[in-house]
Design a protein around this motif. Structure first.
Motif, PDB file in Angstrom:
ATOM      1  N   VAL A 242       0.837  -1.201   0.000  1.00  0.00           N
ATOM      2  CA  VAL A 242       0.000   0.000   0.000  1.00  0.00           C
ATOM      3  C   VAL A 242       0.870   1.248   0.000  1.00  0.00           C
ATOM      4  N   GLY A 243       1.991   1.220   0.736  1.00  0.00           N
ATOM      5  CA  GLY A 243       2.889   2.368   0.763  1.00  0.00           C
ATOM      6  C   GLY A 243       3.535   2.641  -0.583  1.00  0.00           C
ATOM      7  N   VAL A 244       3.988   1.590  -1.268  1.00  0.00           N
ATOM      8  CA  VAL A 244       4.654   1.764  -2.566  1.00  0.00           C
ATOM      9  C   VAL A 244       3.667   2.195  -3.647  1.00  0.00           C
ATOM     10  N   LEU A 245       2.518   1.536  -3.718  1.00  0.00           N
ATOM     11  CA  LEU A 245       1.612   1.746  -4.841  1.00  0.00           C
ATOM     12  C   LEU A 245       0.477   2.725  -4.554  1.00  0.00           C
ATOM     13  N   GLY A 246       0.082   2.856  -3.297  1.00  0.00           N
ATOM     14  CA  GLY A 246      -1.065   3.702  -2.986  1.00  0.00           C
ATOM     15  C   GLY A 246      -0.738   5.073  -2.466  1.00  0.00           C
ATOM     16  N   ASN A 247       0.416   5.229  -1.822  1.00  0.00           N
ATOM     17  CA  ASN A 247       0.725   6.505  -1.175  1.00  0.00           C
ATOM     18  C   ASN A 247       1.223   7.622  -2.097  1.00  0.00           C
ATOM     19  N   PRO A 248       1.896   7.340  -3.229  1.00  0.00           N
ATOM     20  CA  PRO A 248       2.461   8.430  -4.036  1.00  0.00           C
ATOM     21  C   PRO A 248       1.463   9.507  -4.444  1.00  0.00           C
ATOM     22  N   ILE A 249       0.184   9.191  -4.539  1.00  0.00           N
ATOM     23  CA  ILE A 249      -0.811  10.174  -4.947  1.00  0.00           C
ATOM     24  C   ILE A 249      -0.828  11.371  -4.002  1.00  0.00           C
ATOM     25  N   PHE A 250      -0.490  11.158  -2.727  1.00  0.00           N
ATOM     26  CA  PHE A 250      -0.522  12.248  -1.755  1.00  0.00           C
ATOM     27  C   PHE A 250       0.571  13.283  -2.029  1.00  0.00           C
ATOM     28  N   SER A 251       1.673  12.870  -2.626  1.00  0.00           N
ATOM     29  CA  SER A 251       2.745  13.806  -2.955  1.00  0.00           C
ATOM     30  C   SER A 251       2.615  14.383  -4.358  1.00  0.00           C
ATOM     31  N   LEU A 252       1.892  13.708  -5.235  1.00  0.00           N
ATOM     32  CA  LEU A 252       1.846  14.119  -6.641  1.00  0.00           C
ATOM     33  C   LEU A 252       0.579  14.887  -7.013  1.00  0.00           C
ATOM     34  N   SER A 367       8.918   2.048   2.176  1.00  0.00           N
ATOM     35  CA  SER A 367       8.068   1.794   1.017  1.00  0.00           C
ATOM     36  C   SER A 367       7.500   3.101   0.451  1.00  0.00           C
ATOM     37  N   ILE A 368       7.185   4.055   1.335  1.00  0.00           N
ATOM     38  CA  ILE A 368       6.712   5.361   0.871  1.00  0.00           C
ATOM     39  C   ILE A 368       7.789   6.049   0.046  1.00  0.00           C
ATOM     40  N   ALA A 369       9.016   6.050   0.577  1.00  0.00           N
ATOM     41  CA  ALA A 369      10.118   6.699  -0.122  1.00  0.00           C
ATOM     42  C   ALA A 369      10.336   6.066  -1.499  1.00  0.00           C
ATOM     43  N   VAL A 370      10.350   4.746  -1.560  1.00  0.00           N
ATOM     44  CA  VAL A 370      10.548   4.041  -2.833  1.00  0.00           C
ATOM     45  C   VAL A 370       9.401   4.325  -3.790  1.00  0.00           C
ATOM     46  N   GLY A 371       8.174   4.259  -3.286  1.00  0.00           N
ATOM     47  CA  GLY A 371       7.016   4.449  -4.148  1.00  0.00           C
ATOM     48  C   GLY A 371       6.929   5.836  -4.745  1.00  0.00           C
ATOM     49  N   VAL A 372       7.128   6.869  -3.917  1.00  0.00           N
ATOM     50  CA  VAL A 372       7.036   8.235  -4.429  1.00  0.00           C
ATOM     51  C   VAL A 372       8.159   8.530  -5.409  1.00  0.00           C
ATOM     52  N   LEU A 373       9.364   8.044  -5.104  1.00  0.00           N
ATOM     53  CA  LEU A 373      10.494   8.270  -6.010  1.00  0.00           C
ATOM     54  C   LEU A 373      10.267   7.559  -7.347  1.00  0.00           C
ATOM     55  N   LEU A 374       9.806   6.303  -7.301  1.00  0.00           N
ATOM     56  CA  LEU A 374       9.550   5.546  -8.528  1.00  0.00           C
ATOM     57  C   LEU A 374       8.426   6.185  -9.334  1.00  0.00           C
ATOM     58  N   CYS A 375       7.358   6.576  -8.653  1.00  0.00           N
ATOM     59  CA  CYS A 375       6.242   7.196  -9.359  1.00  0.00           C
ATOM     60  C   CYS A 375       6.642   8.546  -9.941  1.00  0.00           C
ATOM     61  N   GLY A 376       7.529   9.276  -9.220  1.00  0.00           N
ATOM     62  CA  GLY A 376       8.020  10.544  -9.754  1.00  0.00           C
ATOM     63  C   GLY A 376       8.803  10.348 -11.043  1.00  0.00           C
ATOM     64  N   ILE A 377       9.630   9.307 -11.088  1.00  0.00           N
ATOM     65  CA  ILE A 377      10.402   9.012 -12.303  1.00  0.00           C
ATOM     66  C   ILE A 377       9.462   8.640 -13.449  1.00  0.00           C
ATOM     67  N   LEU A 378       8.495   7.750 -13.183  1.00  0.00           N
ATOM     68  CA  LEU A 378       7.544   7.341 -14.212  1.00  0.00           C
ATOM     69  C   LEU A 378       6.674   8.518 -14.668  1.00  0.00           C
ATOM     70  N   THR A 379       6.379   9.444 -13.743  1.00  0.00           N
ATOM     71  CA  THR A 379       5.597  10.622 -14.109  1.00  0.00           C
ATOM     72  C   THR A 379       6.340  11.484 -15.103  1.00  0.00           C
ATOM     73  N   ASP A 380       7.646  11.682 -14.881  1.00  0.00           N
ATOM     74  CA  ASP A 380       8.435  12.480 -15.826  1.00  0.00           C
ATOM     75  C   ASP A 380       8.543  11.805 -17.190  1.00  0.00           C
ATOM     76  N   VAL A 381       8.433  10.463 -17.217  1.00  0.00           N
ATOM     77  CA  VAL A 381       8.563   9.732 -18.482  1.00  0.00           C
ATOM     78  C   VAL A 381       7.208   9.559 -19.166  1.00  0.00           C
ATOM     79  N   TRP A 382       6.193   9.108 -18.424  1.00  0.00           N
ATOM     80  CA  TRP A 382       4.886   8.762 -19.003  1.00  0.00           C
ATOM     81  C   TRP A 382       3.834   9.849 -18.818  1.00  0.00           C
ATOM     82  N   GLY A 383       4.022  10.687 -17.818  1.00  0.00           N
ATOM     83  CA  GLY A 383       2.962  11.597 -17.401  1.00  0.00           C
ATOM     84  C   GLY A 383       2.299  11.067 -16.142  1.00  0.00           C
ATOM     85  N   VAL A 384       1.770  11.986 -15.320  1.00  0.00           N
ATOM     86  CA  VAL A 384       1.256  11.599 -14.011  1.00  0.00           C
ATOM     87  C   VAL A 384       0.027  10.702 -14.120  1.00  0.00           C
ATOM     88  N   GLN A 385      -0.788  10.874 -15.167  1.00  0.00           N
ATOM     89  CA  GLN A 385      -1.991  10.052 -15.277  1.00  0.00           C
ATOM     90  C   GLN A 385      -1.659   8.592 -15.530  1.00  0.00           C
TER      91      GLN A 385
END
Length: 431
Positions: A242-252, A367-385
Motif C-alpha cells: 500500500v505504501g509503494v503503490l497507494g501513497n504516491p498520490i498524496f505527494s503528486l 516503502s513510501i520513499a521508494v514508491g514516491v520516487l519511482l512514481c516521480g520518475i515514471l511521471t516524468d517519463v509517461w505523465g502523471v496520469q
C-alpha cells in the motif's frame, strides 16, 4: 477541552475517550499539529515543483522525509518501550518544531535552494523516526482499556480531519500570503503540541512494563516474534504494498493540479483536501457502522477499491471530477491502511508493542520513499496520469494474487481477531 474532559461516565462508543482530560488535551494538540504537518506537506512539494518543474524533486522530498525512518525507527521503538513516552515526545516534538522553524527561516530569507530544503527534510525524517513509535504508543497510555477502541476511532478522526483542513488552509495561504507564511504556521503548530504535552498524564490504570536488556537483545525478541508469526508478516508486507503503490498520490497532487487540471494553489488545496475529506468520511462511517466483514475480507476489498480509485483519478479530465475521485482514493487508502495497521496492533503483545510498531513504521516509511520516487520518475517519463493508472492496476493485481496464494491468503489476517490485546491507533501519518 474542559467540557469534553468532564463528560459524564455515561459517554461511550466512539466518544468515550473524551471523558479523560489528558486524552482530550492530547487529541486537540494532535489535531493542531497534524493540521500544520499537512499544511507543510502541501507547501514543500508545491515550492519544489515551482522551482524545478520536476516530479523527481517531489519524490526526493518524500524520500528525504520518510527514508531516515527506515534507519531510526528501531531506536525509536526501543526508546518507546524503555523510556517515559510523554517526555520522549516533548523532546522530539520540540526538535521537529526547530527544524520547521528553520524551513520558515530559509524561505523567509529568500534562500530558495531545493537542496537545502531537502537537507532540512532529512533532519526532520531522522527525528520523526524516533518520534513515531512513542506517539502511537502514548494513545494507549492515556485511557483505560475499556476506552481504547474509542481512542482509536477519535485518533483516526483527528488525523484525517487534519488531512482535510491542512491542505485546504495551505492552498489559501499559498494563494494569498505565500509559502513563507505557510511554513511559519507549520512551525507554530509544533509549539502548540509541545505545550499540550506538558498537561498530559498517563491514566492511573495503565501500568507500564518497560523492556529491559540491551538494544540488540530487545530487537532479537521483537524480530523473533515478527518472523515467527505469518499473519504479522503478511500484514506488514501488505502495508508496504500500500505504501509503494497507494501513497504516491498524496505527494503528486501538485503535478495533477498543474499539468492535468490546470489550476492554481486554491485548486491544489481543494484536491489535496479531498483526499483527507474522503478519509474523514470513512472514519465517521466506521465510528457509526461497525463492519461485519472479517479483517482479511476488509483488507482485500480496501486494496482493490484503492487500486480502482487510483485508476479513476488517472482518467478524469476536470478538477471537479478529480476532487470526487480524490475523495474515493482517500477513503479507500484509509480503509486499507487502517485495517492492516489495526491487524498489526491487535497481534502485537503489550511488552513488544513499541518495537513491533517501530518495525512496521520502518518498512512502511521505506516503502513510501521508494514508491514516491519511482512514481516521480515514471511521471516524468509517461505523465502523471499513466503513472497513477499503472500503480492502481498493480495494486489490484497484487490483491488478487494474495487472494489466491495458498497459505498466505487474506484470511490469515483474521487471526488478529482472537488476540486479547487492543489496538493502539488506526492512524499514522505517512507524511
Amino acid at each position: 477541552m474542559t467540557a469534553a474532559a468532564e463528560a459524564p461516565r455515561s459517554w461511550g462508543g466512539s466518544l468515550g475517550a473524551f471523558r479523560h482530560r489528558s486524552y482530550t488535551i492530547f487529541w486537540f494538540g494532535a489535531l493542531i499539529s497534524s493540521t500544520g504537518t499537512w499544511l507543510g506537506n502541501l507547501t514543500v512539494p508545491y515550492v519544489l515543483y515551482q522551482q524545478t518543474q520536476s516530479a523527481v524533486w517531489v519524490g526526493l522530498a518524500a524520500a528525504a522525509q520518510f527514508g531516515p525512518a527506515f534507519i531510526l525507527a528501531p531506536l525509536g521503538g526501543s526508546l518507546a518501550d524503555t523510556r517515559d513516552r510523554r517526555k520522549l515526545l516533548l523532546w522530539t516534538q520540540a526538535g521537529l518544531g526547530v527544524i520547521a522553524l528553520l524551513m520558515w527561516a530559509q524561505w523567509a530569507s529568500g534562500l530558495h535552494e531545493p537542496l537545502l530544503l531537502i537537507l532540512l527534510l532529512t533532519c526532520f525524517g531522522v527525528l520523526n523516526g524516533m518520534n513515531n513509535p512513542a506517539w502511537q504508543s502514548l494513545v494507549n497510555d492515556l485511557v483505560p482499556r475499556e476506552d481504547v477502541t474509542s481512542a482509536v476511532t477519535l485518533n483516526s478522526l483527528q488525523f484525517n480531519l487534519a488531512r482535510a483542513i491542512g491542505p485546504a488552509l495551505g492552498g489559501v495561504l499559498l494563494a494569498t500570503l505565500g509559502a513563507t507564511w505557510a511554513f511559519f504556521f507549520n512551525a507554530l503548530s509544533f509549539a502548540i503540541v509541545v505545550v499540550s504535552l506538558l498537561f498530559v498524564r498517563r491514566h492511573p490504570s495503565r501500568a507500564i512494563t518497560r523492556a529491559g536488556g540491551r538494544f540488540a537483545a530487545q530487537w532479537k525478541d521483537a524480530l523473533a516474534y515478527i518472523g515467527g508469526t505469518r499473519a504479522m508478516i503478511l500484514a506488514i508486507v501488505l502495508c508496504c504494498v500500500v505504501g509503494v503503490l497507494g501513497n504516491p498520490i498524496f505527494s503528486l497532487t501538485v503535478v495533477f493540479a498543474e499539468t492535468v487540471f490546470d489550476t492554481g494553489p486554491v485548486g491544489l488545496g481543494l484536491l489535496t483536501a479531498a483526499l483527507g475529506a474522503g478519509a474523514v468520511g470513512y472514519a465517521l462511517a466506521g465510528a457509526i457502522v461497525r463492519s461485519r466483514r472479517s479483517l482479511g475480507r476488509r483488507a482485500a476489498a480496501a486494496m482493490i477499491a484503492l487500486g480502482l480509485a487510483l485508476c479513476l483519478i488517472g482518467v478524469v479530465p476536470t478538477l471537479v471530477l478529480g476532487i470526487v475521485a480524490a475523495m474515493a482514493v482517500g477513503a479507500a487508502f484509509l480503509a486499507a491502511f487502517a485495517t492492516l495497521n489495526t491487524t498489526i496492533q491487535l497481534l502485537a503483545p503489550d511488552q513488544l508493542r513499541g518495537r513491533v510498531l517501530a518495525a512496521r513504521h520502518m518498512v512502511f516509511s521505506a516503502s513510501i520513499a521508494v514508491g514516491v520516487l519511482l512514481c516521480g520518475i515514471l511521471t516524468d517519463v509517461w505523465g502523471v496520469q499513466w503513472a497513477t493508472i499503472a500503480f492502481g492496476a498493480a495494486l489490484v493485481v497484487v490483491a488478487l494474487l494474495v487472494a489466491l496464494l495458498p497459505g498466505w491468503r487474506f484470511s490469515l489476517l483474521d487471526q488478529a481477531s482472537a488476540s486479547p490485546d487492543a489496538p493502539i491507533s488506526e492512524s499514522d501519518s505517512p507524511l
